[in-house]
Write an enzyme that holds these catalytic residues in place. Structure first.
Site, mmCIF file in Angstrom:
data_model
loop_
_atom_site.group_PDB
_atom_site.id
_atom_site.type_symbol
_atom_site.label_atom_id
_atom_site.label_comp_id
_atom_site.label_asym_id
_atom_site.label_seq_id
_atom_site.Cartn_x
_atom_site.Cartn_y
_atom_site.Cartn_z
ATOM 1 N N SER A 147 12.964 75.014 18.572
ATOM 2 C CA SER A 147 12.032 73.988 18.135
ATOM 3 C C SER A 147 12.786 72.685 17.911
ATOM 4 C CB SER A 147 11.366 74.440 16.822
ATOM 5 O OG SER A 147 10.642 73.402 16.209
ATOM 6 N N TYR A 160 9.835 77.700 8.273
ATOM 7 C CA TYR A 160 9.849 77.529 9.725
ATOM 8 C C TYR A 160 11.133 76.847 10.171
ATOM 9 C CZ TYR A 160 8.076 76.458 14.407
ATOM 10 O OH TYR A 160 7.905 76.377 15.764
#
Length: 255
Positions: A147, A160
């Site tokens: 990410s 996350y």
């Protein structure tokens, strides 16, 4: 003249977690179009039915497995079920994940643990089980989905962010150990793509504009735009690429 087989994944068996929608669905359909045999994984039985239909409509080969990625025993069973589908897995794509948004000072620990279990721990479990078989076979490709939050801290997503920083580290750690076994372990770091995970950002006019201003292309990415990078990392074209985090971000990091 370019070797026509260099980027081929024809008849390769690929397991993709989180294949019910978004990025996972796009990758599953893309690999099927390229001639791969696809195993779609999702969190519940029947969860990838739409993806399977899309693949079958184009004459592709597909099977499905399922597991709650926060459940250790279920992940182990799913990994073995996937291996049984075609007797091998040549390419593993660890895409399944979840996100939960709370200010750090108020973040529920059970939510933090769930995100880490789903995004990180399951990726290691699956990679370990499938990786053992790849070592026996003498070849394999593992592609983790990282990410932009593998590079930055983000806001209200500490779990996350921690999981995606860890995915980048896990990618490098596995590459270090398995490169000599002819297994390439790499990651793709998607930029800001239009998926369920980014719906809250796109629905926030201020954040949406902040993000778009930083992306040189001026647009959110579409999941199908990740297929080319994944095919490259899953093919022999990437045989000397290992431990790399490939950003597919429309130039976001360049700003």
């Amino acid at each position: 003249m370019l070797d026509s087989d260099l980027f081929s994944v024809k008849d390769q068996v690929v397991l993709i977690t989180g294949a019910s929608r978004g990025i996972g669905q796009a990758l599953a359909v893309g690999f099927a179009k390229a001639g791969a045999k696809v195993i779609c994984a999702s969190s519940r039985e029947g969860g990838t039915r739409k993806t399977e239909e899309l693949i079958l409509q184009q004459g592709g080969t597909v099977k499905s497995v399922y597991a709650d990625l926060s459940d250790h025993a279920a992940v182990v069973k799913m990994s073995h079920d996937a291996l049984a589908c075609f007797g091998k897995i040549d390419i593993l794509i660890n895409n399944g994940g979840t996100i939960s948004r709370f200010p750090a000072a108020e973040y529920p620990f059970d939510e933090f643990q769930k995100v880490i279990d789903v995004n990180l721990n399951s990726a290691f479990q699956i990679s370990q089980i499938i990786g053992q078989k790849m070592i026996e076979a003498g070849h394999g490709k593992i592609i983790n989905i990282a990410s932009m939050l593998s590079y930055t801290g983000g806001l209200t997503v500490p779990a996350y962010t921690a999981s995606k920083h860890a995915i980048a580290g896990l990618t490098k750690a596995l590459a270090n150990e398995w490169a000599a076994k002819n297994i390439q372990v790499n990651a793709i770091a998607p930029g800001y793509f239009a998926t369920d995970n980014t719906q809250a950002l796109r629905d926030n006019p201020e954040r949406n504009q902040e993000i778009l201003k930083r992306i040189p292309t001026g647009a959110w990415g579409q999941p199908k735009q990740l297929v080319g990078a994944a095919i490259f990392l899953g093919s022999t074209a990437s045989d000397y690429v290992n431990g790399h985090i490939l950003a597919v971000d429309g130039g976001w990091l360049a700003r």
